[in-house]
Design a protein around this motif. Structure first.
Motif, PDB file in Angstrom:
ATOM      1  N   LEU A 275      55.102  63.930  23.388  1.00 36.11           N
ATOM      2  CA  LEU A 275      55.604  62.605  23.037  1.00 36.11           C
ATOM      3  C   LEU A 275      56.088  61.869  24.286  1.00 36.11           C
ATOM      4  CD1 LEU A 275      55.483  61.951  20.100  1.00 36.11           C
ATOM      5  CD2 LEU A 275      57.939  62.191  19.957  1.00 36.11           C
ATOM      6  N   ARG A 276      56.801  62.595  25.142  1.00 38.29           N
ATOM      7  CA  ARG A 276      57.288  61.981  26.384  1.00 38.29           C
ATOM      8  C   ARG A 276      56.117  61.612  27.279  1.00 38.29           C
ATOM      9  NH1 ARG A 276      60.602  58.797  27.219  1.00 38.29           N
ATOM     10  NH2 ARG A 276      62.341  59.957  26.365  1.00 38.29           N
ATOM     11  N   PHE A 277      55.079  62.433  27.235  1.00 35.77           N
ATOM     12  CA  PHE A 277      53.890  62.153  28.048  1.00 35.77           C
ATOM     13  C   PHE A 277      53.195  60.885  27.553  1.00 35.77           C
ATOM     14  CE2 PHE A 277      49.285  62.711  28.669  1.00 35.77           C
ATOM     15  CZ  PHE A 277      49.258  62.752  30.048  1.00 35.77           C
ATOM     16  N   ILE A 278      53.163  60.705  26.218  1.00 39.17           N
ATOM     17  CA  ILE A 278      52.460  59.542  25.671  1.00 39.17           C
ATOM     18  C   ILE A 278      53.294  58.273  25.850  1.00 39.17           C
ATOM     19  CG2 ILE A 278      51.599  58.524  23.529  1.00 39.17           C
ATOM     20  CD1 ILE A 278      51.024  61.445  22.645  1.00 39.17           C
ATOM     21  N   ARG A 279      54.625  58.381  25.578  1.00 34.27           N
ATOM     22  CA  ARG A 279      55.452  57.184  25.580  1.00 34.27           C
ATOM     23  C   ARG A 279      55.835  56.703  26.969  1.00 34.27           C
ATOM     24  NH1 ARG A 279      57.859  56.461  20.437  1.00 34.27           N
ATOM     25  NH2 ARG A 279      59.127  54.809  21.310  1.00 34.27           N
ATOM     26  N   GLY A 280      55.855  57.584  27.940  1.00 35.87           N
ATOM     27  CA  GLY A 280      56.239  57.179  29.301  1.00 35.87           C
ATOM     28  C   GLY A 280      57.730  56.976  29.439  1.00 35.87           C
ATOM     29  N   PRO A 281      58.311  55.850  29.790  1.00 32.73           N
ATOM     30  CA  PRO A 281      57.634  54.583  30.059  1.00 32.73           C
ATOM     31  C   PRO A 281      57.001  54.508  31.451  1.00 32.73           C
ATOM     32  CG  PRO A 281      60.002  54.334  30.298  1.00 32.73           C
ATOM     33  CD  PRO A 281      59.764  55.718  29.810  1.00 32.73           C
ATOM     34  N   ARG A 282      57.430  55.354  32.383  1.00 32.53           N
ATOM     35  CA  ARG A 282      56.877  55.206  33.730  1.00 32.53           C
ATOM     36  C   ARG A 282      56.080  56.451  34.090  1.00 32.53           C
ATOM     37  NH1 ARG A 282      60.880  53.810  37.926  1.00 32.53           N
ATOM     38  NH2 ARG A 282      59.063  52.867  38.866  1.00 32.53           N
ATOM     39  N   ALA A 283      55.358  56.372  35.187  1.00 30.65           N
ATOM     40  CA  ALA A 283      54.461  57.472  35.568  1.00 30.65           C
ATOM     41  C   ALA A 283      55.235  58.769  35.747  1.00 30.65           C
ATOM     42  CB  ALA A 283      53.720  57.114  36.844  1.00 30.65           C
ATOM     43  N   GLN A 284      56.433  58.689  36.364  1.00 30.56           N
ATOM     44  CA  GLN A 284      57.165  59.942  36.615  1.00 30.56           C
ATOM     45  C   GLN A 284      57.622  60.584  35.325  1.00 30.56           C
ATOM     46  OE1 GLN A 284      57.656  57.005  38.134  1.00 30.56           O
ATOM     47  NE2 GLN A 284      59.738  56.772  38.841  1.00 30.56           N
ATOM     48  N   ASP A 285      57.928  59.779  34.281  1.00 27.94           N
ATOM     49  CA  ASP A 285      58.288  60.359  32.984  1.00 27.94           C
ATOM     50  C   ASP A 285      57.115  61.120  32.394  1.00 27.94           C
ATOM     51  OD1 ASP A 285      61.042  59.284  32.306  1.00 27.94           O
ATOM     52  OD2 ASP A 285      59.990  57.478  32.909  1.00 27.94           O
ATOM     53  N   ARG A 286      55.926  60.545  32.543  1.00 30.30           N
ATOM     54  CA  ARG A 286      54.733  61.216  32.009  1.00 30.30           C
ATOM     55  C   ARG A 286      54.501  62.541  32.724  1.00 30.30           C
ATOM     56  NH1 ARG A 286      51.900  57.073  29.157  1.00 30.30           N
ATOM     57  NH2 ARG A 286      52.713  55.077  29.859  1.00 30.30           N
TER      58      ARG A 286
ATOM     59  N   ARG B 101      65.653  63.067  24.313  1.00 27.57           N
ATOM     60  CA  ARG B 101      66.913  62.386  23.994  1.00 27.57           C
ATOM     61  C   ARG B 101      67.651  61.813  25.186  1.00 27.57           C
ATOM     62  NH1 ARG B 101      70.269  64.518  19.004  1.00 27.57           N
ATOM     63  NH2 ARG B 101      71.961  63.881  20.327  1.00 27.57           N
ATOM     64  N   LEU B 102      67.469  62.363  26.383  1.00 32.12           N
ATOM     65  CA  LEU B 102      68.264  61.892  27.517  1.00 32.12           C
ATOM     66  C   LEU B 102      67.817  60.489  27.911  1.00 32.12           C
ATOM     67  CD1 LEU B 102      68.528  65.191  29.518  1.00 32.12           C
ATOM     68  CD2 LEU B 102      70.365  63.967  28.421  1.00 32.12           C
ATOM     69  N   PRO B 103      68.773  59.640  28.361  1.00 32.44           N
ATOM     70  CA  PRO B 103      68.500  58.208  28.455  1.00 32.44           C
ATOM     71  C   PRO B 103      67.589  57.767  29.604  1.00 32.44           C
ATOM     72  CG  PRO B 103      70.736  58.690  29.157  1.00 32.44           C
ATOM     73  CD  PRO B 103      70.201  59.945  28.585  1.00 32.44           C
ATOM     74  N   ASP B 104      67.700  58.330  30.809  1.00 33.52           N
ATOM     75  CA  ASP B 104      66.827  57.813  31.869  1.00 33.52           C
ATOM     76  C   ASP B 104      66.129  58.944  32.618  1.00 33.52           C
ATOM     77  OD1 ASP B 104      68.474  58.866  33.802  1.00 33.52           O
ATOM     78  OD2 ASP B 104      69.659  57.060  34.012  1.00 33.52           O
ATOM     79  N   PHE B 105      65.244  58.572  33.528  1.00 26.32           N
ATOM     80  CA  PHE B 105      64.389  59.563  34.165  1.00 26.32           C
ATOM     81  C   PHE B 105      65.180  60.626  34.901  1.00 26.32           C
ATOM     82  CE2 PHE B 105      62.356  61.040  38.050  1.00 26.32           C
ATOM     83  CZ  PHE B 105      61.311  61.738  37.497  1.00 26.32           C
ATOM     84  N   TYR B 106      66.207  60.206  35.656  1.00 26.53           N
ATOM     85  CA  TYR B 106      66.920  61.197  36.475  1.00 26.53           C
ATOM     86  C   TYR B 106      67.680  62.178  35.597  1.00 26.53           C
ATOM     87  CZ  TYR B 106      65.600  58.236  40.293  1.00 26.53           C
ATOM     88  OH  TYR B 106      64.849  57.545  41.185  1.00 26.53           O
ATOM     89  N   ALA B 107      68.192  61.721  34.449  1.00 26.24           N
ATOM     90  CA  ALA B 107      68.843  62.658  33.526  1.00 26.24           C
ATOM     91  C   ALA B 107      67.808  63.606  32.930  1.00 26.24           C
ATOM     92  CB  ALA B 107      69.564  61.894  32.432  1.00 26.24           C
ATOM     93  N   ARG B 108      66.604  63.072  32.655  1.00 26.65           N
ATOM     94  CA  ARG B 108      65.558  63.918  32.062  1.00 26.65           C
ATOM     95  C   ARG B 108      65.107  65.011  33.000  1.00 26.65           C
ATOM     96  NH1 ARG B 108      62.464  58.926  30.624  1.00 26.65           N
ATOM     97  NH2 ARG B 108      63.840  58.095  29.033  1.00 26.65           N
ATOM     98  N   LEU B 109      65.301  64.816  34.316  1.00 27.39           N
ATOM     99  CA  LEU B 109      64.910  65.845  35.272  1.00 27.39           C
ATOM    100  C   LEU B 109      65.618  67.167  35.007  1.00 27.39           C
ATOM    101  CD1 LEU B 109      64.842  64.214  38.798  1.00 27.39           C
ATOM    102  CD2 LEU B 109      63.045  65.510  37.734  1.00 27.39           C
ATOM    103  N   HIS B 110      66.794  67.131  34.362  1.00 24.72           N
ATOM    104  CA  HIS B 110      67.539  68.363  34.141  1.00 24.72           C
ATOM    105  C   HIS B 110      67.009  69.144  32.945  1.00 24.72           C
ATOM    106  CE1 HIS B 110      70.605  67.201  37.023  1.00 24.72           C
ATOM    107  NE2 HIS B 110      70.474  65.990  36.557  1.00 24.72           N
ATOM    108  N   ALA B 111      66.236  68.500  32.083  1.00 21.32           N
ATOM    109  CA  ALA B 111      65.834  69.152  30.837  1.00 21.32           C
ATOM    110  C   ALA B 111      64.826  70.295  31.024  1.00 21.32           C
ATOM    111  CB  ALA B 111      65.310  68.120  29.858  1.00 21.32           C
TER     112      ALA B 111
END
Lengths: 120, 165, 93
Positions: free
Chosen positions: C26-37, A35-45
């Motif tokens: 799901l986050r691994f599949i959708r990405g959108p970028r490498a660090q999200d995966r 649910r969190l909007p961007d990568f840096y926010a997701r780092l906290h999850a």
């Protein structure tokens, strides 16, 4: 589907409480990843699951095995120790790697300059 | 005392490795104690090859107080971040970067601070510049950055400086 | 009675953890970028480790403990290598 070790009632309730709490906290953390909007926010999850989630689950496991074998059995502490030391390392590495990439590629996700230091 | 120092260069590391071995094998028998001691001794000697800068743990009481604070804060910030995640859309968009100046210089103290800040959900250690002492943080709930500086400096940094410097 | 309570709550915990693994996947599949995966993968293995701990409680043996420990350590090494790769494009400099 409901096979489980035969514990005294108080221990069963205690273990159930800790196990379900741990699983719930972990699930909330993983939902945050979605649910969190961007990568840096997701780092906290993920740190939700890695701290309170793992902690509660391991306390439940320690109680279960200590009652079952009738002696203190605390080897789960090792998992907790490894997870608390390793998760911050991966998150820090990921944060700095991502900041480096965002700056090199000129993305808007990361600020171009570091923000001015906040005075206390 | 000096002779013992020569055989066991890092007594704390020796004890930690021995305890880890006993936990892993889940027994307290003499054989496992001896085997664990050999493993721990090997680990200590390997450590001398790395030659880490000397660390001294000054006040055990302060360390215990820090552990208690971290425990409470982990609990509180878990609840806070959980409510942000499950809350409404506009609560999730206050995230941002901030920087603050640290007075703590000891590398071990900084390592502990990095683990503490990253382990408590809601704050994320991004980069520290040892030349200027400036730390770049990412905070999930960045409404009042002065409040965060007060929290970090007041709750952790003072105690860490007491322990490691 | 206590067997039923513990059995059903472990089942509930396993369902919750499986959902959590689903979110991470799901986050691994959708990405959108490498660090999200990579962060999805990191959460995925921590959740898998916790699932093994619940299996251990259900079976009443400490065998699963070793498996959980190995997953935790290997997952850590894997994520560090991937993060390192993101930074410079190579794992060992």
């Amino acid at each position: 589907m409901s096979a489980a070790p035969d514990l005294p009632l108080w221990a069963a309730i205690l273990v159930s409480f800790f196990v379900v709490t741990g699983a719930l906290v972990t699930l909330i953390g993983s939902i945050g990843l979605w649910r969190l909007p961007d990568f840096y926010a997701r780092l906290h999850a993920p740190s939700l699951g890695a701290t309170l989630g793992t902690g509660a689950m391991l306390v439940g496991s320690i109680i279960c095995f200590s009652v079952l074998q009738q002696r203190p059995l605390i080897h789960e502490v090792l998992i907790g120790l490894f997870v608390t030391i390793t998760t911050p390392v991966t998150l820090m590495l990921l944060a700095s790697a991502s900041l480096y990439r965002d700056r090199v590629e000129g993305n808007d996700a990361a600020p171009k300059e570091d923000p001015a230091p906040t005075e206390p | 005392m000096n002779g013992l120092r020569r055989v066991i260069p890092y007594p704390l590391l020796f004890l930690a490795l021995l305890v880890m071995w006993l936990l892993m094998t889940q027994s307290l028998s003499l054989g496992q104690l001896l085997l664990g001691a050999v493993v721990a001794l090997g680990g200590c000697w390997a450590m001398t090859a790395l030659d880490p800068p000397p660390a001294r743990l000054r006040r055990p009481a302060a360390a215990a107080r820090l552990a208690g604070r971290v425990f409470v804060d982990v609990f509180r910030s878990n609840v806070a971040v959980g409510s942000i995640i499950l809350g409404s859309e506009d609560r999730r968009t206050h995230a941002g970067f901030m920087r603050l100046k640290l007075d703590l210089k000891s590398p071990y103290g900084l390592a502990v601070l990095a683990i503490v800040l990253t382990c408590t959900p809601g704050t994320q250690w991004v980069r520290y510049d040892p030349a200027t002492g400036l730390l770049l943080l990412h905070v999930l709930d960045l409404v009042d950055d002065k409040e965060w500086v007060r929290t970090i400096k007041g709750r952790y940094e003072g105690l860490l400086m007491e322990i490691f410097e | 009675m206590s067997v039923a309570i513990l059995g059903w709550s472990i089942t509930l915990a396993q369902v919750l953890l499986t959902l959590a693994m689903g979110c991470a996947a799901l986050r691994f599949i959708r990405g959108p970028r490498a660090q999200d995966r990579i962060i999805g993968l990191d959460t995925f293995y921590v959740n898998a480790m916790l699932l093994l701990v619940t299996l251990g409680i259900r079976s009443g043996t400490t065998l699963y403990f070793e498996a959980a420990l190995v997953i935790g350590l290997l997952g850590f090494v894997g994520t560090v290598a991937l993060a390192k790769f993101l930074m410079r494009g190579e794992v060992i400099e």
